[in-house]
Design an enzyme around this catalytic site. Structure first.
Site, short mmCIF file in Angstrom:
data_model
loop_
_atom_site.label_atom_id
_atom_site.label_comp_id
_atom_site.label_asym_id
_atom_site.label_seq_id
_atom_site.Cartn_x
_atom_site.Cartn_y
_atom_site.Cartn_z
N TRP A 99 59.25 34.26 11.28
CA TRP A 99 59.86 32.92 11.25
C TRP A 99 61.30 33.01 10.81
O TRP A 99 62.18 32.37 11.38
CB TRP A 99 59.06 31.98 10.35
CG TRP A 99 57.65 31.76 10.83
CD1 TRP A 99 56.51 32.01 10.13
CD2 TRP A 99 57.23 31.25 12.11
NE1 TRP A 99 55.41 31.70 10.89
CE2 TRP A 99 55.82 31.24 12.11
CE3 TRP A 99 57.91 30.83 13.26
CZ2 TRP A 99 55.07 30.80 13.20
CZ3 TRP A 99 57.16 30.40 14.35
CH2 TRP A 99 55.76 30.39 14.32
N ASP A 166 63.00 27.00 4.71
CA ASP A 166 61.84 26.68 5.53
C ASP A 166 60.63 26.71 4.59
O ASP A 166 60.23 27.78 4.14
CB ASP A 166 61.71 27.73 6.65
CG ASP A 166 60.44 27.55 7.48
OD1 ASP A 166 59.62 26.66 7.18
OD2 ASP A 166 60.27 28.33 8.45
N LYS A 190 50.61 22.50 8.06
CA LYS A 190 49.96 23.40 7.12
C LYS A 190 49.55 22.72 5.82
O LYS A 190 48.44 22.91 5.36
CB LYS A 190 50.86 24.60 6.84
CG LYS A 190 50.78 25.59 7.99
CD LYS A 190 52.09 26.12 8.42
CE LYS A 190 51.95 26.87 9.75
NZ LYS A 190 53.25 27.19 10.33
C1 LIG Z 1 54.12 27.70 11.19
C2 LIG Z 1 55.48 28.02 10.72
C3 LIG Z 1 56.62 27.77 11.51
C4 LIG Z 1 56.53 27.21 12.90
O1 LIG Z 1 56.33 25.86 12.85
P1 LIG Z 1 56.29 24.97 14.19
O2 LIG Z 1 56.14 23.61 13.61
O3 LIG Z 1 55.15 25.45 15.00
O4 LIG Z 1 57.60 25.16 14.88
C5 LIG Z 1 57.85 28.05 10.97
N1 LIG Z 1 57.97 28.57 9.74
C6 LIG Z 1 56.92 28.84 8.96
C7 LIG Z 1 57.11 29.42 7.61
C8 LIG Z 1 55.64 28.58 9.43
O5 LIG Z 1 54.56 28.85 8.67
#
Ligand SMILES: *Cc1c(COP(=O)(O)O)cnc(C)c1O
Length: 356
Positions: A99, A166, A190
């Site tokens: 990511w 993020d 999540k």
């Molecule tokens: C799941 C995840 C993403 C991707 O998220 P999307 O909403 O599918 O674009 C990005 N960063 C982290 C840390 C993630 O766990």
């Protein structure tokens, strides 16, 4: 048979969130209509988004001068929106996984990117420690929880430039010093809501400074000005997010949740560390994620991995297969997962171990 949901994302949600969402799908706010079929401009939905923003700010102790947005496009769109809006000349990034590297790739489209450190050399199984963030960077971007590899940064980094993070997979698991950040974002699927909404916490003063043309929908200013209602927002996921926020408040807020999460992670890591056949993929305890616990079979038991998945599945464990980049197993212990599920997994691991 009771199912124990360890999916990495989309993932387990609180029963409260699911039940309240189900009710609103049938009849929303006594309107005699489903939430699926009402205007996002109705006063009933405006009340939902207003309360969600307010609770978000309350739970994370977000100071004055910040906005909370609910957008579409996932965390992946933020990989591009962040540098498009915030990168003027140079930005610093920490590479702790897939990511993070996707975020780096997008940032490079907009300016100079200084990747201050990477843990790619050992398949991202640790958090780099000795790095220097240049004082002239516009911001320092990091991924607080590396969902795929099970590593986590649980302390706001001490650097001399504003932070951007993020926090897709570990928001609402610890108090955050928001004042150190220009922006925090995450996909909601999540720890917050069903897929389809992305949260952004942004410092109002930090936007509108990039010297480039930004399409309207990709400009944070648009969404700050319109309170996430420039266009139709993801109505249902925002409603569900509000239910989760209410549930978090009921649990006692972020500090209470953190304690529950730490306890759950400890039970599982202790069982793995004490095991004869399983081993954690992240050796340094300080780097271990309390959200995504990654483990494999020790080399001499490697060919039992498939058998363990089948065995555990039969006992009601769902979603414990590791990401294809890591292999083995991953148990995601998001906020809504009860300790009971962690204990059930540990029992299954012990039972399997006794067989061999
Ligand atoms: C799941 C995840 C993403 C991707 O998220 P999307 O909403 O599918 O674009 C990005 N960063 C982290 C840390 C993630 O766990």
């Amino acid at each position: 048979m009771k199912k124990h949901n360890f999916y990495a994302g989309p993932s387990i949600m609180s029963q409260f969130t699911i039940e309240e969402t189900a009710k609103a799908v049938k009849d929303f706010a006594d309107m005699g209509l489903s939430i699926l079929e009402i205007s996002h401009r109705s006063k009933q939905f405006q009340a939902v988004i207003d309360e969600a923003v307010e609770l978000f700010k309350e739970l994370l102790e977000i100071p004055e001068g910040y906005s909370v947005l609910f957008l579409g496009g996932g965390a992946s769109l933020q990989f591009a929106m962040v540098p498009m809006n915030m990168l003027r000349k140079k930005a610093a990034y920490l590479d702790t996984g897939v990511w993070a590297s996707k975020a780096i790739k997008e940032a490079k489209l907009f300016g100079e990117v200084d990747v201050v450190a990477s843990s790619k050399d050992r398949n991202y199984t640790y958090i780099p420690k000795d790095y220097v963030v240049p004082g002239d960077a516009d911001y320092f971007h990091y991924t607080s929880n590396n969902t795929i590899y099970g590593t986590e940064i649980r302390k706001d980094p001490e650097v001399s430039v504003p932070l951007i993070a993020d926090m897709s997979s570990d928001v609402f698991t610890r108090p955050i010093d928001i004042s150190k950040y220009d922006l925090i974002y995450g996909g909601a699927q999540k720890n917050l809501a069903p897929a389809g909404v992305t949260f952004v916490i942004v410092k109002d003063d930090a936007i509108g400074k990039a010297d480039r043309v930004i399409p309207t929908m990709l400009n944070y200013e648009t969404h700050v000005k319109k309170g996430s209602m420039f266009n139709t927002p993801p109505v249902l996921p925002i409603f569900s997010a509000l239910q989760t926020l209410k549930y978090y408040k009921q649990l006692g807020g972020v500090r209470a949740i953190e304690k529950l999460d730490l306890d759950k992670a400890e039970v599982l890591y202790n069982a793995i560390d004490a095991s004869r056949i399983f081993v954690a993929t992240v050796p340094d305890h300080a780097d271990r994620s309390i959200m995504n616990v990654c483990f494999v079979m020790k080399p001499e038991y490697k060919d039992l991995e498939k058998e363990f998945i089948d065995f555990a599945t039969e006992k009601g464990m769902v979603g414990i297969k590791g990401h294809r980049d890591v292999g083995g197993f991953r148990a995601s212990l998001y906020n809504a997962l009860p300790m009971e599920s962690v204990k059930a997994l540990v029992d299954v691991m012990k039972e399997f171990e006794r067989k061999y």
